[in-house]
Design a protein around this motif. Structure first.
Motif, PDB file in Angstrom:
ATOM      1  N   ARG A 194       0.825  -1.204   0.000  1.00  0.00           N
ATOM      2  CA  ARG A 194       0.000   0.000   0.000  1.00  0.00           C
ATOM      3  C   ARG A 194       0.864   1.260   0.000  1.00  0.00           C
ATOM      4  O   ARG A 194       2.019   1.242   0.421  1.00  0.00           O
ATOM      5  CB  ARG A 194      -0.936   0.004   1.222  1.00  0.00           C
ATOM      6  CG  ARG A 194      -2.004  -1.093   1.177  1.00  0.00           C
ATOM      7  CD  ARG A 194      -2.940  -0.926   0.010  1.00  0.00           C
ATOM      8  NE  ARG A 194      -3.935  -1.996  -0.117  1.00  0.00           N
ATOM      9  CZ  ARG A 194      -3.854  -3.002  -0.976  1.00  0.00           C
ATOM     10  NH1 ARG A 194      -2.809  -3.095  -1.794  1.00  0.00           N
ATOM     11  NH2 ARG A 194      -4.807  -3.915  -1.036  1.00  0.00           N
ATOM     12  N   GLY A 199       1.296  -2.068   3.796  1.00  0.00           N
ATOM     13  CA  GLY A 199       0.855  -3.319   3.191  1.00  0.00           C
ATOM     14  C   GLY A 199       1.821  -4.444   3.508  1.00  0.00           C
ATOM     15  O   GLY A 199       2.683  -4.333   4.376  1.00  0.00           O
ATOM     16  N   LYS A 214      -0.382  -1.668  -8.169  1.00  0.00           N
ATOM     17  CA  LYS A 214      -1.263  -0.620  -7.626  1.00  0.00           C
ATOM     18  C   LYS A 214      -2.664  -0.734  -8.198  1.00  0.00           C
ATOM     19  O   LYS A 214      -3.660  -0.595  -7.471  1.00  0.00           O
ATOM     20  CB  LYS A 214      -0.676   0.759  -7.928  1.00  0.00           C
ATOM     21  CG  LYS A 214       0.584   1.093  -7.148  1.00  0.00           C
ATOM     22  CD  LYS A 214       1.034   2.521  -7.429  1.00  0.00           C
ATOM     23  CE  LYS A 214       2.295   2.875  -6.651  1.00  0.00           C
ATOM     24  NZ  LYS A 214       2.654   4.295  -6.784  1.00  0.00           N
ATOM     25  N   SER A 221      -9.232  -4.764  -3.650  1.00  0.00           N
ATOM     26  CA  SER A 221      -9.897  -4.241  -2.449  1.00  0.00           C
ATOM     27  C   SER A 221     -11.374  -3.965  -2.720  1.00  0.00           C
ATOM     28  O   SER A 221     -12.243  -4.307  -1.912  1.00  0.00           O
ATOM     29  CB  SER A 221      -9.213  -2.953  -1.975  1.00  0.00           C
ATOM     30  OG  SER A 221      -7.896  -3.211  -1.573  1.00  0.00           O
ATOM     31  N   SER A 247      -9.718   6.762   1.782  1.00  0.00           N
ATOM     32  CA  SER A 247      -8.345   6.411   2.165  1.00  0.00           C
ATOM     33  C   SER A 247      -7.338   7.445   1.682  1.00  0.00           C
ATOM     34  O   SER A 247      -6.199   7.480   2.108  1.00  0.00           O
ATOM     35  CB  SER A 247      -7.969   5.040   1.585  1.00  0.00           C
ATOM     36  OG  SER A 247      -7.757   5.112   0.191  1.00  0.00           O
ATOM     37  N   LEU A 251      -3.673   4.533   1.342  1.00  0.00           N
ATOM     38  CA  LEU A 251      -3.607   3.183   0.807  1.00  0.00           C
ATOM     39  C   LEU A 251      -3.311   3.162  -0.686  1.00  0.00           C
ATOM     40  O   LEU A 251      -2.588   2.296  -1.172  1.00  0.00           O
ATOM     41  CB  LEU A 251      -4.928   2.447   1.086  1.00  0.00           C
ATOM     42  CG  LEU A 251      -5.327   2.324   2.558  1.00  0.00           C
ATOM     43  CD1 LEU A 251      -6.636   1.565   2.681  1.00  0.00           C
ATOM     44  CD2 LEU A 251      -4.236   1.620   3.350  1.00  0.00           C
ATOM     45  N   PHE A 252      -3.881   4.121  -1.412  1.00  0.00           N
ATOM     46  CA  PHE A 252      -3.720   4.163  -2.865  1.00  0.00           C
ATOM     47  C   PHE A 252      -3.372   5.579  -3.297  1.00  0.00           C
ATOM     48  O   PHE A 252      -3.825   6.548  -2.699  1.00  0.00           O
ATOM     49  CB  PHE A 252      -5.001   3.697  -3.560  1.00  0.00           C
ATOM     50  CG  PHE A 252      -5.477   2.357  -3.099  1.00  0.00           C
ATOM     51  CD1 PHE A 252      -4.831   1.203  -3.530  1.00  0.00           C
ATOM     52  CD2 PHE A 252      -6.537   2.243  -2.213  1.00  0.00           C
ATOM     53  CE1 PHE A 252      -5.250  -0.040  -3.084  1.00  0.00           C
ATOM     54  CE2 PHE A 252      -6.964   1.001  -1.764  1.00  0.00           C
ATOM     55  CZ  PHE A 252      -6.312  -0.143  -2.205  1.00  0.00           C
TER      56      PHE A 252
END
Length: 334
Positions: A194, A199, A214, A221, A247, A251-252
């Motif tokens: 992540r 992650g 990615k 998810s 997020s 996370l992304f």
């Protein structure tokens, strides 16, 4: 004297009606053209499930699985006309609720990932690598006992660590097929990494994570959120999108979230919504230029009565008509 013809200026109501009519015609025309292809698409989806079922059996018996079928399946998905990709996307809604979630999840993730890759302008070779990586991203799970994968209770620490090992196991399985699959193996290993480094399995962050991984990560998810799992009930599609957006860049990456929203949208295809006139419908087409104004097939009137003839409405043609809220499938009127 030359006579000048009067031009009739369409009224707003006429424009709305024309917009709806054109949306309905586009949908009808597409459905008619795609009707023959629909069976082939469904067959392709099921072939992918059957292939993964065979791969699972091979891995569980420490046998070699063949890669050619995976390549053929991904080529089949890529080869479908872009407009038809929405149909194969619909399979993830209609056929992705089976008991064997590990298999359907991988197929769904591959379909979503290829959509994002198209949006980013990937070459056919890039789409093939991305699709293969997504389809095989969880093959390491096939080494984990079903008693752990299907466990209803909270997992023990050692069981969690075993599950977190699946990206490394998957990488090693793929590398057996030679260096030409190196990028696929890397993406499989990194798809649970992540943006913020939280992650696994190596705690990579930012640019240390490959773009394939990615894209697969956010699709993985999203699909996990929208399907029931042994330890977690599914969220509505719209709730899942909002959670991913929430997020931010933890996370992304913002770029990955943007391309995801461009393709999957805030109100994804197949999701149910209630309009501000209390009608309920299903999203049948998204609008990347105005995600809040998709095309809806109205199914229920303001009193919750099922419409005898569903009507297609393009919300961009209705300035005062908006989506009021999402509706879960189990909350639809009887």
């Amino acid at each position: 004297r030359q006579r000048t013809e009067e031009k009739t200026v369409p009224k707003a109501a006429d424009e709305q009606e024309l917009g709806d009519e054109m949306a309905e015609q586009r949908t009808w025309h597409r459905n008619e053209l795609d009707e023959r292809a629909h069976g082939d698409i469904k067959s392709l989806y099921r072939s992918a499930l059957d292939y993964l079922r065979q791969v699972r059996g091979k891995i569980q018996t420490n046998s070699e699985f063949e890669m050619e079928s995976a390549v053929s399946i991904i080529q089949g998905i890529i080869g479908i006309h872009y407009d038809l990709s929405a149909e194969i996307y619909q399979m993830t809604v209609d056929l992705g609720e089976g008991d064997d979630y590990t298999l359907s999840h991988a197929v769904n993730t591959a379909i979503y990932s290829i959509r994002l890759g198209r949006r980013l302008g990937y070459t056919r070779e890039g789409l093939l690598e991305l699709g293969l990586s997504a389809l095989l991203c969880d093959i390491g799970m096939f080494r984990i006992p079903d008693s752990i994968l299907n466990k209803q209770d909270k997992l023990l620490p050692n069981e969690v660590e075993l599950i977190k090992s699946h990206p490394l196991v998957g990488r090693d399985l793929i590398l057996r097929y030679g260096p030409e699959y190196q990028r696929v193996a890397d993406a499989v290993m990194e798809h649970q990494e992540r943006e913020n480094g939280q992650g696994y399995p190596r705690g990579l962050k930012g640019n240390e994570i490959s773009e394939y991984a990615k894209l697969i990560g956010i699709c993985d998810s999203y699909d996990a959120m929208t399907h029931n799992r042994p330890h977690k009930k599914a969220l509505m599609q719209t709730e899942s999108v909002r959670e991913l957006i929430g997020s931010k860049n933890l996370l992304f990456s913002p770029q990955v979230i943007k391309v995801f929203l461009d393709e999957i949208s805030i109100f994804p295809i197949g999701s149910y919504v209630r309009l501000n006139n209390r009608n309920i419908g299903r999203v049948i087409a998204t609008n990347r230029f105005n995600p809040l104004k998709p095309t809806i097939k109205l199914l229920y009137d303001e009193n919750g009565k099922r419409l005898l003839e569903p009507k297609v409405v393009d919300l961009t043609s209705h300035p005062v008509l908006n989506i009021d809220q999402s509706v879960a499938s189990h909350d639809l009127p009887e």
